[in-house]
Every structure is written in C-alpha cells, then in structure tokens.
Scaffold this motif. Structure first.
Motif, mmCIF file in Angstrom:
data_model
loop_
_atom_site.group_PDB
_atom_site.id
_atom_site.type_symbol
_atom_site.label_atom_id
_atom_site.label_comp_id
_atom_site.label_asym_id
_atom_site.label_seq_id
_atom_site.Cartn_x
_atom_site.Cartn_y
_atom_site.Cartn_z
ATOM 1 N N SER A 58 -15.724 12.065 32.141
ATOM 2 C CA SER A 58 -15.581 11.171 30.992
ATOM 3 C C SER A 58 -16.894 11.156 30.226
ATOM 4 N N ASN A 59 -16.809 10.700 28.992
ATOM 5 C CA ASN A 59 -17.983 10.629 28.122
ATOM 6 C C ASN A 59 -18.115 9.193 27.624
ATOM 7 N N ASP A 60 -19.254 8.570 27.872
ATOM 8 C CA ASP A 60 -19.443 7.165 27.503
ATOM 9 C C ASP A 60 -19.251 6.958 26.004
ATOM 10 N N HIS A 61 -18.556 5.875 25.682
ATOM 11 C CA HIS A 61 -18.352 5.528 24.275
ATOM 12 C C HIS A 61 -19.441 4.559 23.841
ATOM 13 N N LYS A 62 -20.549 5.104 23.415
ATOM 14 C CA LYS A 62 -21.673 4.329 22.915
ATOM 15 C C LYS A 62 -21.672 4.375 21.385
ATOM 16 N N PRO A 63 -22.095 3.277 20.735
ATOM 17 C CA PRO A 63 -22.049 3.244 19.263
ATOM 18 C C PRO A 63 -22.908 4.297 18.585
ATOM 19 N N ASP A 64 -23.959 4.786 19.259
ATOM 20 C CA ASP A 64 -24.816 5.780 18.629
ATOM 21 C C ASP A 64 -24.400 7.209 18.950
ATOM 22 N N ARG A 65 -23.312 7.384 19.654
ATOM 23 C CA ARG A 65 -22.789 8.741 19.851
ATOM 24 C C ARG A 65 -22.365 9.269 18.485
ATOM 25 N N PRO A 66 -22.786 10.449 18.089
ATOM 26 C CA PRO A 66 -22.579 10.887 16.697
ATOM 27 C C PRO A 66 -21.155 10.740 16.186
ATOM 28 N N ASP A 67 -20.168 11.182 16.968
ATOM 29 C CA ASP A 67 -18.791 11.079 16.485
ATOM 30 C C ASP A 67 -18.326 9.629 16.413
ATOM 31 N N GLU A 68 -18.769 8.803 17.362
ATOM 32 C CA GLU A 68 -18.387 7.400 17.333
ATOM 33 C C GLU A 68 -19.077 6.674 16.180
ATOM 34 N N LEU A 69 -20.333 7.019 15.927
ATOM 35 C CA LEU A 69 -21.059 6.417 14.814
ATOM 36 C C LEU A 69 -20.370 6.735 13.487
ATOM 37 N N ASN A 70 -19.960 7.977 13.314
ATOM 38 C CA ASN A 70 -19.256 8.365 12.084
ATOM 39 C C ASN A 70 -17.936 7.628 11.945
ATOM 40 N N ARG A 71 -17.203 7.500 13.047
ATOM 41 C CA ARG A 71 -15.911 6.809 12.994
ATOM 42 C C ARG A 71 -16.091 5.347 12.593
ATOM 43 N N ILE A 72 -17.092 4.687 13.178
ATOM 44 C CA ILE A 72 -17.347 3.275 12.869
ATOM 45 C C ILE A 72 -17.739 3.101 11.407
ATOM 46 N N GLN A 73 -18.602 3.972 10.904
ATOM 47 C CA GLN A 73 -19.046 3.861 9.522
ATOM 48 C C GLN A 73 -17.926 4.176 8.541
ATOM 49 N N GLU A 74 -17.067 5.135 8.874
ATOM 50 C CA GLU A 74 -15.939 5.452 8.004
ATOM 51 C C GLU A 74 -14.936 4.306 7.948
ATOM 52 N N ALA A 75 -14.882 3.501 9.017
ATOM 53 C CA ALA A 75 -13.987 2.340 9.024
ATOM 54 C C ALA A 75 -14.599 1.137 8.335
ATOM 55 N N GLY A 76 -15.839 1.274 7.852
ATOM 56 C CA GLY A 76 -16.497 0.187 7.151
ATOM 57 C C GLY A 76 -17.415 -0.653 8.010
ATOM 58 N N GLY A 77 -17.646 -0.241 9.230
ATOM 59 C CA GLY A 77 -18.502 -1.001 10.129
ATOM 60 C C GLY A 77 -19.930 -0.482 10.135
ATOM 61 N N ARG A 78 -20.753 -1.155 10.894
ATOM 62 C CA ARG A 78 -22.160 -0.770 10.999
ATOM 63 C C ARG A 78 -22.589 -0.822 12.461
ATOM 64 N N VAL A 79 -23.564 0.002 12.780
ATOM 65 C CA VAL A 79 -24.188 -0.025 14.100
ATOM 66 C C VAL A 79 -25.598 -0.572 13.911
ATOM 67 N N ILE A 80 -25.858 -1.716 14.518
ATOM 68 C CA ILE A 80 -27.150 -2.389 14.389
ATOM 69 C C ILE A 80 -27.873 -2.303 15.726
ATOM 70 N N TYR A 81 -29.141 -1.979 15.675
ATOM 71 C CA TYR A 81 -29.920 -1.839 16.896
ATOM 72 C C TYR A 81 -30.526 -3.197 17.252
ATOM 73 N N TRP A 82 -29.943 -3.820 18.249
ATOM 74 C CA TRP A 82 -30.411 -5.095 18.769
ATOM 75 C C TRP A 82 -30.444 -4.984 20.278
ATOM 76 N N GLU A 83 -31.601 -4.669 20.820
ATOM 77 C CA GLU A 83 -31.723 -4.318 22.239
ATOM 78 C C GLU A 83 -30.782 -3.158 22.564
#
Length: 390
Positions: A246-271
């Motif tokens: 399996s591959n961890d679903h982390k917000p900064d994973r490139p494909d996951e980051l793109n998916r979140i941003q395309e949906a209108g969301g943001r990834v914020i670095y807080w710890e």
C-alpha cells in the motif's frame, strides 16, 4: 519485562533519630524494594490499590472496546486465551492462518485504533474450498466510533459485494464499493449521534470531524488483496525483503496534492502537511466536513503469493512513523524463524514449529519497538504467517 527498584517506607518503619548520621540508618529510611515494572501502567490506573497492566489478553478475533490494550493470536489448531476467571481453551478448526495482533494506547490519552480479524469470512468457490481470510487495521481520529463501526461492518460489506460475483471477483470494484458504503454508513451514523452518547469531544451534535483510516488485506490461497485508505500500511515480507502493498495517502503526495487542489482545497503545513491545515491524511472514511478534498476511495493492490513469502504486516501509523518497512520485516522474520527452529524439548527435531503464539510474539515485539522509539500515537499491528496460511 524489565525490573526497576523503588519504594518508600512510612515514618513508623524509619530508624530512630539517634541513628540519623549513620549510613545504615539512611538505608533503613529509604528501603529499596524490587518490583516488576509493566510497560504502560500509571498510578492513575490503580484500582483498589493494585495497578492494572495495560496489556490484556483477549479471545481470538475480539478486542473489547474498553480494553486500552489487547493481544490476540491463533496458531491454526488450538489457542489458549486468558479470562478473568482463569484460563480456558477454545478449539478452532484446522487450517486457520496463523496470526497475531497487538493494539496499545501508547502515549495517547484515548485509544482510537481498532483491529478486525475474520478467518473464512467468505467463500468464493465452494467446489474448490477457496476460503478468504480478512485482516484489517483501522486508525480513528477525532473519536473512536468510526473505527469501531468499520470493525463491526466493513468485512460484512466486503462479503456482500464479493457474493454478488458468482464466478470471479472484480477486487477493485468490490473494495471501492464496500468502502463507499462504509463511508455513507459512518456519515449517517455520525449525523444521528446525540451529544454525550460517546466520548467524542466535539461540541457539535453532528460528529462530522470524526473519521478513520482503513487498511484491509484479504488472503486467499494464491493471492493477497490489499485495499488502503489513509496512512495505515500493509507490508509483505518476501524472502527477507520488504515489499509495500500500500502507499500512504499523505496530503503532500504529488498526486494527492494535485487532486486536493483541483477540488478547490488547500494543503497547509501545520506540524506537517494537512488538508485545510486540519487532517494529516488525504483519504479516510468519515470526515464529512472535509469532503470532497478527503475521499474514501481506496487504492487496491493484488499480489500473487509465492513460496518465498514469509509474513504479512498490517499496522497503523503509530508503528510506521518510527519503524521502517525493512526493520519491521526483519524483526518479524527473525521472530518467526527463531520460533520455528527452536525445539521445545531435546526429543523434538529442529525445524518443527513449537510455539503457539509465534505471530503474537512478533506483533507484540513490533509494538514494543514502536513504543521504545517514542511513538506518540496508538500502535496496532497484525502479523500473518504466510508459511502456514492456506
């Protein structure tokens, strides 16, 4: 089990004042007593003056909700479990895959992990006895009730989806549909939760901020199917090498980051990277308030089994945050091989498996390793011996 030295005597046991200057008097005032130290016991957990250990034995396939820590094992023929009234034995049908699991609260205040094991939960081919075995780890966040709902229901949903296929299973479609149904059930149940009905700390009656990861492994005679949603992980140990399933679903994973941003969301670095600065994973069951950025769609992998397969390890991120895949496989393989080769008596041949709790020992060893490395999360581990599984 380690031992520490501590303890004080009361004033009545202390030496008279006239001996205050002597070395022997100081020894008598501070009497050193040897006691056994059980990891995880705190003074606040004392009941009736007796400290309660945080590791408790539970029956096969069951981890009580109120149990902060649990250990389970099965050797495929007979398992011995500990209960409050003493020891009893339960007989299990032959052919059960040897597995062990350990789940500990660790340094967290609450236990939000859940573990599910369901041998023979489904049969795909009745003529060839193609039995399927289900193993899963759920890591809850916000509260434990979504993880517990997954433990109670997800295997049933997977079974229903698989039984719709008469001949062969479309594993990807079946798992995706099962996770989607589980997500809808979790959200519907969250919306019906009345404030105070569980230990959820949210101030809103709709527990929208509660969710859970899910890593599910289905073991068949010739394949290992893994569906993962979140940052829990499945790792296969094959011929001494770690193979991530399996591959961890982390917000900064490139494909996951793109998916979140395309949906209108943001990834914020807080710890660390977090979806909208809140959730440290990009996929989960539940978390209705973060949709559509956080989705419940699992990634599914199908791996052919080989004779070189040693074991399968499922774990929550409390393990993987501090233990690498290679280290985990090395520890589990060392434990399994050592027990297989160690004779219990001079009359028995080397190479015979004489341990009834081999996988349980491996899972507990990995759990203790994570705690020793200062894991700050709940730690749950499942180890499946693929040498014996059928």
């Amino acid at each position: 089990m380690a031992e520490i030295c501590c303890g004080l005597v009361n004033e009545s046991e202390a030496s008279p004042p006239c001996e205050s200057s002597s070395r022997s008097a100081r020894r008598r005032r501070l009497e050193i007593r040897r006691i056994k130290f059980v990891p995880g016991v705190t003074p606040l957990e004392a009941e009736n003056g007796v400290k309660r250990p945080r590791f408790e034995l539970c029956s096969a396939g069951s981890i009580p909700r109120l149990c902060d820590n649990a250990v389970d094992s099965c050797d495929g023929s007979e398992a011995e479990v500990a209960v409050e009234s003493g020891h009893r034995k339960i007989l299990l049908p032959a052919g059960l895959p040897k597995y062990g699991m350990a789940s500990v609260c660790g340094r967290r205040r609450d236990m939000e992990d859940a573990v599910a094991v369901h041998p023979w939960f489904c049969r795909m081919d009745r003529e060839n006895n193609n039995e399927l075995h289900y193993f899963a780890v759920y890591d809850g966040h916000g509260c434990s009730h979504v993880a517990m709902k997954c433990k109670e229901r997800l295997h049933e949903l997977v079974k229903e989806e698989l039984e719709k296929k008469e001949a062969s299973a479309d594993w990807k479609q079946a798992m995706e549909q099962s996770f989607s149904r589980m997500d809808k059930e979790a959200i519907a149940w969250n919306e019906s939760v009345v404030r105070g009905s569980c230990r959820c700390e949210l101030q809103t009656p709709e527990c929208d901020a509660v969710g859970s990861t899910a890593v599910v492994a289905i073991v068949t005679p010739d394949k290992i199917i893994v569906a993962n949603c979140g940052d829990s992980r499945a790792v296969l140990c094959r011929n001494g090498k770690a193979i991530p399933l399996s591959n961890d679903h982390k917000p900064d994973r490139p494909d996951e980051l793109n998916r979140i941003q395309e949906a209108g969301g943001r990834v914020i670095y807080w710890e660390g990277p977090r979806v909208l600065g809140v959730l440290s994973m990009s996929r989960a069951i539940g978390d209705n308030y973060l949709k559509p950025y956080v989705i419940c769609e699992p990634e599914v992998t199908i791996t052919d089994r080989t004779p070189e397969d040693d074991c399968l390890i499922l774990g929550s991120d409390g393990l993987w945050d501090v233990v690498s895949n290679d280290t985990a496989c090395g520890v589990a393989r060392m434990c399994l091989n050592g027990k297989r080769r160690r004779p219990s008596s001079p009359e028995k041949d080397v190479g015979v498996d004489n341990s009834d709790k081999v996988c349980s020992d491996a899972s507990m060893l990995l759990t203790k390793l994570a705690l020793a490395r200062r894991s700050s999360d709940n730690v749950s581990v499942v180890v499946v011996d693929l040498k014996k599984a059928t």
